[in-house]
Design an enzyme around this catalytic site. Structure first.
Site, PDB file in Angstrom:
ATOM      1  CB  CYS A  65       1.618   2.745  21.874  1.00  0.00           C
ATOM      2  SG  CYS A  65       3.132   1.924  21.281  1.00  0.00           S
ATOM      3  CB  CYS A  69       4.175   3.829  14.470  1.00  0.00           C
ATOM      4  SG  CYS A  69       5.336   2.698  15.277  1.00  0.00           S
ATOM      5  CB  CYS A  72      -0.029   3.565  15.103  1.00  0.00           C
ATOM      6  SG  CYS A  72      -0.887   2.521  16.304  1.00  0.00           S
ATOM      7  CB  CYS A 109      -4.131 -12.068  15.183  1.00  0.00           C
ATOM      8  SG  CYS A 109      -4.035 -13.009  13.645  1.00  0.00           S
ATOM      9  CB  CYS A 142      -0.723 -15.226  15.143  1.00  0.00           C
ATOM     10  SG  CYS A 142       0.585 -14.107  14.566  1.00  0.00           S
ATOM     11  CB  CYS A 202       2.853 -13.452  10.694  1.00  0.00           C
ATOM     12  SG  CYS A 202       1.550 -12.405  10.023  1.00  0.00           S
ATOM     13  NE  ARG A 272      -3.406 -13.097   7.795  1.00  0.00           N
ATOM     14  CZ  ARG A 272      -2.549 -13.246   8.802  1.00  0.00           C
ATOM     15  NH1 ARG A 272      -2.357 -12.265   9.659  1.00  0.00           N
ATOM     16  NH2 ARG A 272      -1.897 -14.374   8.950  1.00  0.00           N
TER      17      ARG A 272
END
Length: 337
Positions: A65, A69, A72, A109, A142, A202, A272
């Site tokens: 990626c 972040c 992550c 998801c 999702c 979400c 959740r």
């Protein structure tokens, strides 16, 4: 405690607590913890009964990626030892989704690493959504693909997506300490794009990144304002090779307080328990079901969860029941919007 009676009354009326009340929940002592859980549990049961919604994660594209972040393992420059692969084909993703659905998952998801999807990526994911829906017409899908450009949410909706996930993660004031390659406002914009396209929004948070109680309250109040249908609460799993590798500060008691505070602020929303529950809640997971009405079944993006059969035993042993495919998750006033 007068505080808890007040919060229960407000939760049953869908009235927002004050910031001071939310902070007070996080500041409660271990002696009062079971009282906090019992109070928030009344709100949870009022809106969701004893149902637990199961969700299953399919990682469509892993690693590499360009974003930085700090939490992550897939970030730019990460030295974490994780699987890295490009896009799964629709039949591969559909087979993975079927495994989750056979285990009782009601929502699948679809997650892909990256800043955000190209139009070609949206085509890929659209084909995957259609393949999943052909196999399991009733399953909710999702998508979680990063920052959305104009028109992409609408295309996902047309392909059959039911929801879109994009977490705020932490408070606006500390967001720049966690990520520098995009902004908090970028994330808010993507949640709003999902809303505007008719997708169920979400959006949630990650606890355990060194944030203060004020930061946690800030992000949950921001989520209340954005009004997503579901709020995933992640607990940081510090991964070797990432900047937050040494942030081991969460306790099971702290996690329960965070979930209780989230329930009081977002009383009628699907809360959740997401990444990190097995690591940080450990043997206290059954108590967390009194606060949250939704969990992930099995593994996460780059870390393992507990076995699916153990999740089902956990739910049954705690006196809860798996939400069926034909049941509506949200209270009527939200589901009908």
């Amino acid at each position: 405690m007068d505080l808890l009676n007040t919060l229960v009354d407000k939760g049953l009326r869908r009235e927002t607590p004050t910031r001071e009340e939310a902070l007070a929940v996080l500041a409660t002592s271990d002696d009062d913890l079971l009282d906090v859980v019992a109070a928030a549990g009344k709100v949870r049961r009022h809106w969701f009964g004893r149902r637990v919604k199961l969700n299953y994660l399919v990682n469509l594209k892993s690693g590499l990626c360009p974003e930085d972040c700090s939490y992550c393992s897939q970030r730019l420059g990460s030295k974490a030892e994780i699987l890295k692969y490009t896009w799964l084909k629709p039949d591969q993703a559909s087979a993975a989704a079927a495994a989750g659905v056979s285990g009782g998952a009601k929502r699948v998801c679809l997650v892909a690493s990256g800043r955000g999807p190209t139009d070609r990526d949206v085509d890929r994911v659209s084909d995957t959504i259609k393949a999943i829906k052909e196999q399991n017409e009733s399953v909710e899908v999702c998508a979680c693909l990063g920052l959305l450009s104009d028109g992409q949410a609408e295309r996902l909706r047309e392909a059959g997506a039911d929801a879109y996930n994009h977490n705020l993660n932490t408070s606006e004031s500390t967001y720049g300490d966690i990520t520098t390659t995009h902004t908090y406002a970028d994330r808010v914009d993507t949640v709003n794009k999902a809303h505007a396209a008719g997708l169920s929004a979400c959006s949630g948070l990650i606890a355990g990144m060194g944030e203060s109680d004020e930061d946690l309250v800030d992000v949950v109040f921001s989520l209340r304002e954005l009004d997503p249908d579901s709020v995933p609460v992640n607990f940081l799993i510090p991964m070797e090779g990432t900047p937050l590798a040494k942030e081991w500060h969460l306790t099971p008691q702290r996690c329960l307080r965070i979930l209780a505070m989230t329930r009081f602020v977002c009383p009628d929303v699907e809360v959740r328990i997401a990444g990190g529950r097995e690591v940080h809640l450990r043997t206290m997971q059954p108590l967390a079901l009194h606060l949250a009405n939704s969990i992930f079944l099995g593994d996460y993006l780059t870390s393992e969860g507990q076995a699916g059969h153990a999740d089902l035993e956990l739910i049954a042993d705690a006196g809860f029941e798996v939400e069926g495919a034909g049941e509506v998750t949200l209270p009527e006033h939200r589901a009908s919007v």
